[in-house]
Scaffold this motif. Structure first.
Motif: not given
Length: 338
Positions: A11-14, A38-39, A78-79
């Motif tokens: 999963v790569d969530g920005g 999905s940060s 991210a985040g």
């Protein structure tokens, strides 16, 4: 007949989008699904976990693998900037997949894995924000706090957009030097005066994130030789080199011919002058370092992290081709199992 081999998920969530890649445990990629951001920093932990869970289930359905066990999930988001963020979110996400090994990291780590396969190196990511991570030969890790201006960051797409607006307004009202950034900003937003943009931002009629669109204005003015734009692009290259220098030193990689992975839309947009400036700046920092501009989606790094043997070269090549195709036709990547 559905898939029977156990599955792994990357999963790569920005902030604006999330990519979920599904593969068999032997490394055969079954599909990639793209959905909304999905940060956890933007959505909260529960909502971010819900978005990720829904996308994983969509990927399983698209591969006819709803009943196939998932044995590993690597989520890079991210985040997750503070030390406690990743463990806290992992505790929220893991119960959705009780039989899987669930690992959660900041999204900059996905870029490093995508570029080096998990080997020692440095990654600098410049998308909406900017961050870097280093992984040393003894497993030592280093990164920046990455909380924006308050933690010393400069150079992400949003920050560059703010700098463009700052210079454009000052050029228009006479406080700063003349620059093409003023005219190009007016044209971009369809306004008669740049200050209308500032007023619209203040009132909420224009979302702050739209300032990242001004990155293209910056690079257009740079190509035209505008002195203000040129100075900003030079500063960006020096910032990338400065972040790399710190990561190399903190992970004992200076002089070790380390790969420096350059990722994010600002650094992988095929801008020859920026590329040359960054390469020159990196050589001054460490002549042995090797710039690697990421040509696969960062989710490939998440998938490599989840796979026991890493991502096979043939699957990496296939993901690279799909990603390049999607960048030429972004609509083709939206919400589709490829």
């Amino acid at each position: 007949m559905g898939v029977t081999e156990p599955l792994v998920v990357g999963v790569d969530g920005g902030n604006s989008k999330t990519d979920v890649a599904l593969a068999t445990s032997s490394g055969r990629v079954l599909g990639v699904v793209r959905g909304p951001g999905s940060s956890p920093d933007k959505l909260g932990d529960q909502e971010a976990a819900r978005v990720i869970g829904g996308l994983i289930r969509s990927a399983l359905a698209g591969a006819d693998a709803r009943e196939t066990p998932v044995v590993a999930v690597s989520a890079f988001l991210a985040g997750l900037d503070l030390p406690e963020d990743a463990p806290r979110f992992q505790a929220v996400l893991a119960p959705q997949w009780p039989d899987a090994r669930v690992r959660v990291e900041n999204d900059v780590v996905a870029a490093l894995h995508a570029g080096t396969g998990g080997s020692p190196g440095v990654a600098v990511v410049c998308g909406a924000g900017i961050n870097a991570v280093g992984l040393g030969p003894a497993g030592q890790r280093a990164s920046f706090l990455s909380l924006g201006v308050r933690s010393g960051d400069w150079g992400g797409g949003l920050g560059l957009g703010r700098a463009v607006l700052w210079h454009a307004i000052r050029a228009e009202d006479g406080r700063g030097p003349r620059t093409r950034l003023a005219e190009l900003t007016r044209r971009h937003f369809g306004v008669r005066e740049v200050e209308e943009v500032a007023v619209s931002l203040q009132s909420g009629r224009i979302a702050e994130l739209r300032l990242a669109d001004l990155v293209e204005v910056l690079f257009r003015a740079d190509e035209e030789g505008d002195p203000v734009a040129v100075s900003l692009v030079v500063r960006l290259a020096e910032e990338v080199a400065s972040m790399t220098r710190v990561m190399l030193d903190r992970t004992a990689l200076r002089g070790a011919a380390a790969s420096v992975v350059l990722a994010g839309g600002v650094l992988t947009g095929g801008r020859p002058r920026l590329d040359t400036l960054i390469d020159d700046a990196l050589r001054r920092v460490d002549p042995t370092s090797r710039p690697v501009r990421l040509r696969v989606p960062p989710v490939a790094g998440a998938l490599a992290h989840a796979l026991p043997g890493g991502l096979p070269d043939v699957e990496r090549s296939r993901l690279e081709q799909q990603w390049q195709d999607a960048r030429r036709d972004p609509a083709a990547a939206e919400g589709v199992v490829t």
